[in-house]
Design a protein around this motif. Structure first.
Motif, mmCIF file in Angstrom:
data_model
loop_
_atom_site.group_PDB
_atom_site.id
_atom_site.type_symbol
_atom_site.label_atom_id
_atom_site.label_comp_id
_atom_site.label_asym_id
_atom_site.label_seq_id
_atom_site.Cartn_x
_atom_site.Cartn_y
_atom_site.Cartn_z
ATOM 1 N N VAL A 1 -23.098 39.606 -28.155
ATOM 2 C CA VAL A 1 -23.032 38.148 -28.324
ATOM 3 C C VAL A 1 -23.794 37.738 -29.586
ATOM 4 N N ASN A 2 -24.945 38.338 -29.802
ATOM 5 C CA ASN A 2 -25.747 38.049 -30.994
ATOM 6 C C ASN A 2 -24.995 38.441 -32.265
ATOM 7 N N TYR A 3 -24.345 39.619 -32.231
ATOM 8 C CA TYR A 3 -23.577 40.085 -33.385
ATOM 9 C C TYR A 3 -22.442 39.114 -33.706
ATOM 10 N N PHE B 1 -20.035 34.781 -37.096
ATOM 11 C CA PHE B 1 -19.474 33.448 -37.297
ATOM 12 C C PHE B 1 -20.338 32.608 -38.238
ATOM 13 N N GLU B 2 -21.646 32.728 -38.105
ATOM 14 C CA GLU B 2 -22.553 31.987 -38.979
ATOM 15 C C GLU B 2 -22.383 32.436 -40.432
ATOM 16 N N GLU B 3 -22.229 33.728 -40.634
ATOM 17 C CA GLU B 3 -22.024 34.231 -41.994
ATOM 18 C C GLU B 3 -20.693 33.749 -42.557
ATOM 19 N N LEU B 4 -19.664 33.725 -41.732
ATOM 20 C CA LEU B 4 -18.365 33.227 -42.193
ATOM 21 C C LEU B 4 -18.450 31.765 -42.598
ATOM 22 N N LYS B 5 -19.227 30.984 -41.895
ATOM 23 C CA LYS B 5 -19.359 29.561 -42.218
ATOM 24 C C LYS B 5 -20.183 29.327 -43.479
ATOM 25 N N SER B 6 -21.251 30.107 -43.657
ATOM 26 C CA SER B 6 -22.196 29.779 -44.727
ATOM 27 C C SER B 6 -22.050 30.629 -45.991
#
Length: 65
Positions: free
Chosen positions: A5-7, A12-17
């Motif tokens: 879940v953390n991965y 997703f956070e990396e894809l957004k930012s």
């Protein structure tokens, strides 16, 4: 399970930012280019396949005679 879940959350956070996404117009143009190339490549593959099928068929008919 927490690691998975953390991965996924970090991904997703990396894809957004951190990812620079192309503009919608560029995506549309490139999609059309890929579609046209795919059709041309499919027709070329079909043509070569037909040519080889006729050549091999003719060769075996020549041997059989």
């Amino acid at each position: 399970m927490t690691k998975v879940v953390n991965y996924i959350s970090e991904a997703f956070e990396e894809l957004k930012s951190n990812v620079s996404w192309p503009a919608w117009e560029e995506v549309q143009k490139l999609t059309i280019v890929v579609a046209i190339f795919s059709v041309i490549f499919a027709l070329a593959t079909w043509g070569v396949d037909t040519l080889f099928a006729k050549s091999i068929g003719g060769f075996f008919n020549w041997i059989k005679s």
